[in-house]
Design a protein around this motif. Structure first.
Motif, PDB file in Angstrom:
ATOM      1  N   ALA A  48      48.594  66.671  53.067  1.00 52.12           N
ATOM      2  CA  ALA A  48      49.395  65.481  53.400  1.00 52.12           C
ATOM      3  C   ALA A  48      48.692  64.615  54.440  1.00 52.12           C
ATOM      4  O   ALA A  48      48.745  63.382  54.378  1.00 52.12           O
ATOM      5  N   GLU A  49      48.027  65.261  55.398  1.00 52.89           N
ATOM      6  CA  GLU A  49      47.270  64.506  56.404  1.00 52.89           C
ATOM      7  C   GLU A  49      46.098  63.779  55.760  1.00 52.89           C
ATOM      8  O   GLU A  49      45.820  62.616  56.060  1.00 52.89           O
ATOM      9  N   LYS A  50      45.398  64.483  54.889  1.00 51.93           N
ATOM     10  CA  LYS A  50      44.262  63.863  54.213  1.00 51.93           C
ATOM     11  C   LYS A  50      44.720  62.687  53.356  1.00 51.93           C
ATOM     12  O   LYS A  50      44.092  61.612  53.366  1.00 51.93           O
ATOM     13  N   HIS A  51      45.810  62.856  52.613  1.00 54.53           N
ATOM     14  CA  HIS A  51      46.308  61.790  51.743  1.00 54.53           C
ATOM     15  C   HIS A  51      46.586  60.518  52.543  1.00 54.53           C
ATOM     16  O   HIS A  51      46.455  59.409  52.028  1.00 54.53           O
ATOM     17  N   ALA A  52      46.987  60.685  53.816  1.00 56.73           N
ATOM     18  CA  ALA A  52      47.374  59.530  54.626  1.00 56.73           C
ATOM     19  C   ALA A  52      46.182  58.697  55.071  1.00 56.73           C
ATOM     20  O   ALA A  52      46.325  57.497  55.341  1.00 56.73           O
ATOM     21  N   ILE A  53      44.977  59.298  55.127  1.00 56.00           N
ATOM     22  CA  ILE A  53      43.830  58.591  55.700  1.00 56.00           C
ATOM     23  C   ILE A  53      42.616  58.529  54.774  1.00 56.00           C
ATOM     24  O   ILE A  53      41.606  57.935  55.127  1.00 56.00           O
ATOM     25  N   SER A  54      42.714  59.111  53.598  1.00 49.06           N
ATOM     26  CA  SER A  54      41.534  59.222  52.738  1.00 49.06           C
ATOM     27  C   SER A  54      41.155  57.893  52.101  1.00 49.06           C
ATOM     28  O   SER A  54      41.924  56.930  52.061  1.00 49.06           O
ATOM     29  N   HIS A  55      39.924  57.848  51.582  1.00 50.15           N
ATOM     30  CA  HIS A  55      39.439  56.703  50.822  1.00 50.15           C
ATOM     31  C   HIS A  55      40.313  56.454  49.603  1.00 50.15           C
ATOM     32  O   HIS A  55      40.556  55.316  49.216  1.00 50.15           O
ATOM     33  N   ARG A  56      40.796  57.539  49.001  1.00 46.44           N
ATOM     34  CA  ARG A  56      41.665  57.405  47.836  1.00 46.44           C
ATOM     35  C   ARG A  56      43.004  56.791  48.253  1.00 46.44           C
ATOM     36  O   ARG A  56      43.573  55.962  47.540  1.00 46.44           O
ATOM     37  N   ALA A  57      43.501  57.195  49.426  1.00 51.11           N
ATOM     38  CA  ALA A  57      44.757  56.630  49.926  1.00 51.11           C
ATOM     39  C   ALA A  57      44.601  55.135  50.211  1.00 51.11           C
ATOM     40  O   ALA A  57      45.518  54.345  49.950  1.00 51.11           O
ATOM     41  N   ASP A  58      43.454  54.745  50.746  1.00 51.00           N
ATOM     42  CA  ASP A  58      43.193  53.339  51.034  1.00 51.00           C
ATOM     43  C   ASP A  58      43.205  52.523  49.737  1.00 51.00           C
ATOM     44  O   ASP A  58      43.834  51.463  49.648  1.00 51.00           O
ATOM     45  N   ALA A  59      42.519  53.045  48.715  1.00 50.86           N
ATOM     46  CA  ALA A  59      42.505  52.354  47.428  1.00 50.86           C
ATOM     47  C   ALA A  59      43.899  52.336  46.799  1.00 50.86           C
ATOM     48  O   ALA A  59      44.317  51.335  46.209  1.00 50.86           O
ATOM     49  N   PHE A  60      44.635  53.450  46.940  1.00 52.97           N
ATOM     50  CA  PHE A  60      45.978  53.510  46.366  1.00 52.97           C
ATOM     51  C   PHE A  60      46.931  52.553  47.046  1.00 52.97           C
ATOM     52  O   PHE A  60      47.817  51.975  46.396  1.00 52.97           O
ATOM     53  N   ALA A  61      46.768  52.351  48.346  1.00 50.64           N
ATOM     54  CA  ALA A  61      47.635  51.406  49.047  1.00 50.64           C
ATOM     55  C   ALA A  61      47.474  50.009  48.456  1.00 50.64           C
ATOM     56  O   ALA A  61      48.452  49.267  48.288  1.00 50.64           O
ATOM     57  N   LYS A  62      46.239  49.655  48.122  1.00 46.69           N
ATOM     58  CA  LYS A  62      45.982  48.348  47.506  1.00 46.69           C
ATOM     59  C   LYS A  62      46.535  48.298  46.085  1.00 46.69           C
ATOM     60  O   LYS A  62      47.094  47.272  45.651  1.00 46.69           O
ATOM     61  N   LEU A  63      46.402  49.410  45.348  1.00 45.99           N
ATOM     62  CA  LEU A  63      46.956  49.476  43.996  1.00 45.99           C
ATOM     63  C   LEU A  63      48.477  49.332  44.021  1.00 45.99           C
ATOM     64  O   LEU A  63      49.055  48.570  43.240  1.00 45.99           O
ATOM     65  N   VAL A  64      49.118  50.069  44.924  1.00 43.49           N
ATOM     66  CA  VAL A  64      50.580  50.038  45.012  1.00 43.49           C
ATOM     67  C   VAL A  64      51.073  48.641  45.367  1.00 43.49           C
ATOM     68  O   VAL A  64      52.045  48.131  44.785  1.00 43.49           O
ATOM     69  N   ALA A  65      50.395  47.991  46.328  1.00 44.07           N
ATOM     70  CA  ALA A  65      50.813  46.646  46.724  1.00 44.07           C
ATOM     71  C   ALA A  65      50.738  45.679  45.547  1.00 44.07           C
ATOM     72  O   ALA A  65      51.585  44.800  45.401  1.00 44.07           O
ATOM     73  N   ALA A  66      49.752  45.862  44.693  1.00 41.70           N
ATOM     74  CA  ALA A  66      49.575  44.953  43.562  1.00 41.70           C
ATOM     75  C   ALA A  66      50.437  45.324  42.364  1.00 41.70           C
ATOM     76  O   ALA A  66      50.898  44.447  41.628  1.00 41.70           O
ATOM     77  N   GLN A  67      50.661  46.618  42.161  1.00 44.74           N
ATOM     78  CA  GLN A  67      51.306  47.084  40.923  1.00 44.74           C
ATOM     79  C   GLN A  67      52.798  47.370  41.059  1.00 44.74           C
ATOM     80  O   GLN A  67      53.546  47.245  40.094  1.00 44.74           O
ATOM     81  N   PHE A  68      53.243  47.797  42.243  1.00 42.67           N
ATOM     82  CA  PHE A  68      54.621  48.276  42.362  1.00 42.67           C
ATOM     83  C   PHE A  68      55.479  47.498  43.346  1.00 42.67           C
ATOM     84  O   PHE A  68      56.670  47.718  43.415  1.00 42.67           O
ATOM     85  N   GLU A  69      54.864  46.616  44.136  1.00 48.37           N
ATOM     86  CA  GLU A  69      55.666  45.916  45.166  1.00 48.37           C
ATOM     87  C   GLU A  69      55.916  44.467  44.782  1.00 48.37           C
ATOM     88  O   GLU A  69      55.247  43.916  43.919  1.00 48.37           O
TER      89      GLU A  69
END
Length: 207
Positions: free
Chosen positions: A186-207
């Protein structure tokens, strides 16, 4: 632009570690993740020279084969002192003797190769690096979207921790003293490169 809606999504990876991370990150959005490996989809040749090119190759191949939206991840370790290597060839550096059913991956060997190349440059060589992640979504109609993320850090040696995969045991994220492989998922998910990319994906796809 196409948008993801709750339902089936093919995850175009045969890497179980990546699959677990992606499933965890997508769980809140009603996506039913189907692994390309479980669907029997072949792995296309990754002939691109960038993370984005390879991610798109995998996503489009899976979307066309499964007739469903597909998400592909291409990620890797980039070491400043090695001019960004291994980069898109991150997995290639772990190639070992093949086993029945597919290529072998020896990540300890790969971590040792990185360490050896840094050592060749001398003890004062900077150990700065970053993990890069590019997420590509492709739809059966040929539409696509790309999102890129990074996690900066430094390399340590010897490897530490058992919770991650790939190069995680030698990667210490900026602001911490533990490796990715020593962090709770859970800690890794919060700061990982994948989490960074997913934050951008979520903002574009789900918000």
């Amino acid at each position: 632009m196409n948008k993801l809606t709750p339902g089936k999504l093919v995850i175009a990876t045969h890497n179980k570690g990546k699959l677990r991370e992606i499933q965890a990150l997508l769980a809140p959005y009603g996506m039913e993740c189907l692994a390309a490996g479980d669907l029997g989809l072949p792995e296309p040749a990754e002939t691109g020279t960038t993370f984005a090119e390879n991610a798109l190759i995998k996503a489009h191949a899976a979307a066309q084969a499964a007739h469903l939206p597909a998400l592909a991840d291409d990620s890797g370790l980039c070491v400043v002192a090695l001019d960004g290597a291994p980069g898109v060839y991150t997995a290639d550096w772990a190639e070992a003797a093949p086993y029945e059913g597919g290529p072998g991956r020896d990540w300890y060997m790969a971590m040792g190769k990185v360490e050896g190349k840094i050592a060749e440059k001398g003890p004062s060589t900077p150990r700065d690096c970053w993990f890069a992640c590019t997420l590509a979504i492709a739809w059966p109609d040929g539409s696509e979207a790309v999102y890129e993320g990074r996690a900066p850090g430094t390399l340590t040696w010897p490897p530490r921790g058992t919770l991650g995969f790939g190069y995680d045991p030698v990667f210490v994220p900026t602001g911490d003293t533990r490796t990715f492989a020593e962090l709770d998922p859970a800690e890794k998910h919060a700061i990982s490169h994948r989490a960074d990319a997913f934050a951008k994906l979520v903002a574009a796809q789900f918000e």
